[in-house]
Design an enzyme around this catalytic site. Structure first.
Site, short mmCIF file in Angstrom:
data_model
loop_
_atom_site.label_atom_id
_atom_site.label_comp_id
_atom_site.label_asym_id
_atom_site.label_seq_id
_atom_site.Cartn_x
_atom_site.Cartn_y
_atom_site.Cartn_z
CB ILE A 1 -19.85 -3.96 44.36
CG1 ILE A 1 -18.54 -3.91 45.16
CG2 ILE A 1 -20.55 -5.32 44.55
CD1 ILE A 1 -17.49 -4.91 44.72
CE LYS B 1 -26.80 -16.53 32.78
NZ LYS B 1 -26.79 -17.16 34.11
NE ARG C 1 1.53 0.58 7.34
CZ ARG C 1 2.69 0.72 6.70
NH1 ARG C 1 2.72 0.70 5.38
NH2 ARG C 1 3.81 0.86 7.38
CG HIS D 1 16.58 -6.21 11.74
ND1 HIS D 1 15.32 -6.35 11.20
CD2 HIS D 1 17.39 -5.87 10.70
CE1 HIS D 1 15.37 -6.12 9.90
NE2 HIS D 1 16.60 -5.83 9.58
CB THR E 1 -28.12 -1.24 41.39
OG1 THR E 1 -26.75 -1.57 41.58
CG2 THR E 1 -28.25 0.24 41.04
#
Length: 515
Positions: free
Chosen positions: A126, A137, A214, A275, A66
């Protein structure tokens, strides 16, 4: 505008046949490559091979197919630019209106335990990222789909109006650049590790969202839960939630803290956390016994806390767990009887994590901490002390039992916020002093919490004693042995105090600051 030509090339072929069949039914011409083209043709979807578009064969085992002007001109041409239009017409090129691409499975490849370097490199895509970036783009004119989850909505838009909206194309383009950035970050990380550059000149990381939360640490803060690709299977991100409402931001941090502590132990162990500090740690012959000790270490603080175990929770243990309010119980598993007992409690969250690694088996990874405008990165603290490397610095050596308790305390104090002091007796914590501005203050809290249990206990300190005052306090409380890093210019003062009171003291040569 309308979508007339689509270029499709996917490694993950889930849903692609139905998507392309739907496009073809709308008159969209499908161009495809390699295995995708073969699959579509087999399923009866009209398809044009990429070589018929480029006039050039796929070569080098498909590495080059391609990367051709006939493809990228069709993707990058600005449709309302007269010069671009003229050049397309002169060269006999056609536009490509839609790109559907997902990439070679690099993450899945490097996740294989026996993967070779050559195989990993071969699975770096690639052409795919290049097409994605070109289309993204030029999203003013080109739609680009990288996620199969978008097939249905895109097809619905094309059916309704012949094309996607600009708003959709912007959203899809943004997803593409996130996807390619994550893909490159994973490759970068892999190669950095291969070449021995874990802290390179540019540090790129990528995470996948597990869920929106949440809220964050407080209700006015937004938050989400992410995981690293290829995260360890015994990390919190791999946990299966069996019961209860969604985890909160604070739940996640506390559960992770409990998990890291319980991994320190090979014998049955239970850790209770509030905690991000342990409020109770116990080991025993069974998970039942270990939980009893963790609970008795601090029956007040465990309320509303997080409990982590490194053994399967049985019915006897579940019956004790149900008697108090707990946010989370995290374990390698639960018996059917235990699940029946615990799932009757609506608000408890049950997390199953499978087999847990132990400290001895853990490999160092890297911890990222954000600061305003940047971040700091460090190796995770997976250091485990070797008993043979301990240095006895006092006249009296610790007894065998004292040494056992000292090593227990050392495993725990490593995970307590500095300045940290932990008191241990009978395989359980009896006092924890966490996050104080001076070590005497931390010792005072631990001793006060222990009360009568301080007598005969041992003390672990995450860093050295800058003065002998902590030893004085320990001696008055009846503490019999101490483990600390050593290395202060006033070590001799502490050693002298220890000798005066007959306290056995050992140095590890390693400190465990935790901020």
């Amino acid at each position: 505008m309308s979508i007339k030509r689509a270029l499709v090339s996917v490694s993950d072929k889930q849903g692609i046949v139905d998507f392309c069949r739907g496009l073809s039914a709308l008159g969209v011409e499908i161009i495809s490559t390699g295995g995708t083209s073969t699959l579509l043709a087999k399923e009866g979807v009209p398809v044009i091979g990429i070589s018929d578009v480029t006039g050039f064969p796929e070569i080098m085992d498909g590495r080059v197919k391609t990367l051709h002007p006939a493809v990228h001109s069709g993707l990058l041409a600005v449709r309302d630019n007269e010069e671009h239009t003229r050049q397309m017409q002169e060269l006999g090129l056609d536009y490509i209106d839609l790109v559907v691409v997902n990439l070679y499975p690099f993450a899945e490849t490097i996740a294989k335990p026996d993967v070779s370097y050559e195989e990993a490199i071969e699975n770096i895509d690639i052409g795919g990222p290049t097409m994605l970036r070109s289309a993204a783009k030029n999203h003013a004119f080109v739609s680009v789909v990288v996620d199969a989850a978008d097939y249905v909505s895109v097809l619905e838009e094309v059916r309704a109006g012949g094309d996607t909206t600009l708003e959709t194309r912007k959203r899809l383009a943004a997803k593409v650049f996130r996807h390619t950035a994550a893909y490159d970050a994973l490759i970068s990380d892999y190669l950095a590790n291969v070449t021995g550059e874990p802290l390179p000149e540019r540090y790129t990381v990528t995470y996948e969202k597990i869920q929106d939360l949440r809220y964050g640490e407080n209700p006015h803060q937004k938050a989400a839960f992410y995981r690293k690709p290829l995260a360890a299977q015994d990390s919190l991100t791999a946990a299966e939630q069996l019961h209860g409402k969604e985890l909160s931001y604070n739940n996640i941090n506390d559960a992770n803290a409990a998990l890291q502590i319980v991994k320190e132990f090979e014998e049955p162990a239970v850790v209770a956390v509030k905690h991000m500090n342990p409020c109770g740690v116990g080991v025993g012959a069974s998970v039942y016994e270990a939980y009893q000790k963790a609970y008795n270490a601090d029956p007040t603080s465990i309320f509303g806390g997080i409990v982590a175990a490194n053994r399967i929770i049985d019915a006897d243990t579940a019956n004790m767990l149900k008697d108090i309010f707990l946010e989370i119980v995290l374990a390698p598993g639960f018996t059917e009887e235990a699940l029946d007992i615990l799932t009757k409690k609506k608000n408890i969250r049950l997390l199953k994590l499978g087999n847990l690694s132990t400290a001895a088996a853990r490999k160092s990874s890297f911890v990222v901490t954000s600061i305003e405008g940047g971040m700091v990165v460090q190796e995770s603290d997976v250091h485990s002390v070797n008993p043979e490397e301990l240095q006895v610095v006092t006249n009296r050596k610790p007894t065998e039992e004292e040494l056992k308790q000292l090593l227990f305390g050392w495993k725990v104090v490593k995970h307590v916020k500095s300045n940290a002091i932990v008191l241990v007796a009978d395989d359980m914590t009896v006092g924890v002093g966490a996050g104080q501005m001076n070590r005497v203050g931390a010792a005072k809290i631990a001793i006060e919490q222990a009360g009568e249990k301080a007598k005969g206990s041992v003390l672990a300190s995450d860093a050295f004693f800058p003065m002998g005052d902590t030893l004085e306090m320990a001696a008055k409380a009846g503490i019999t042995a101490v483990i600390q890093p050593g290395g202060s210019i006033k070590d001799e003062e502490s050693i002298k105090v220890a000798n005066e009171y007959g306290i056995a003291m050992v140095f590890t040569g390693v400190r465990h600051f935790k901020h």
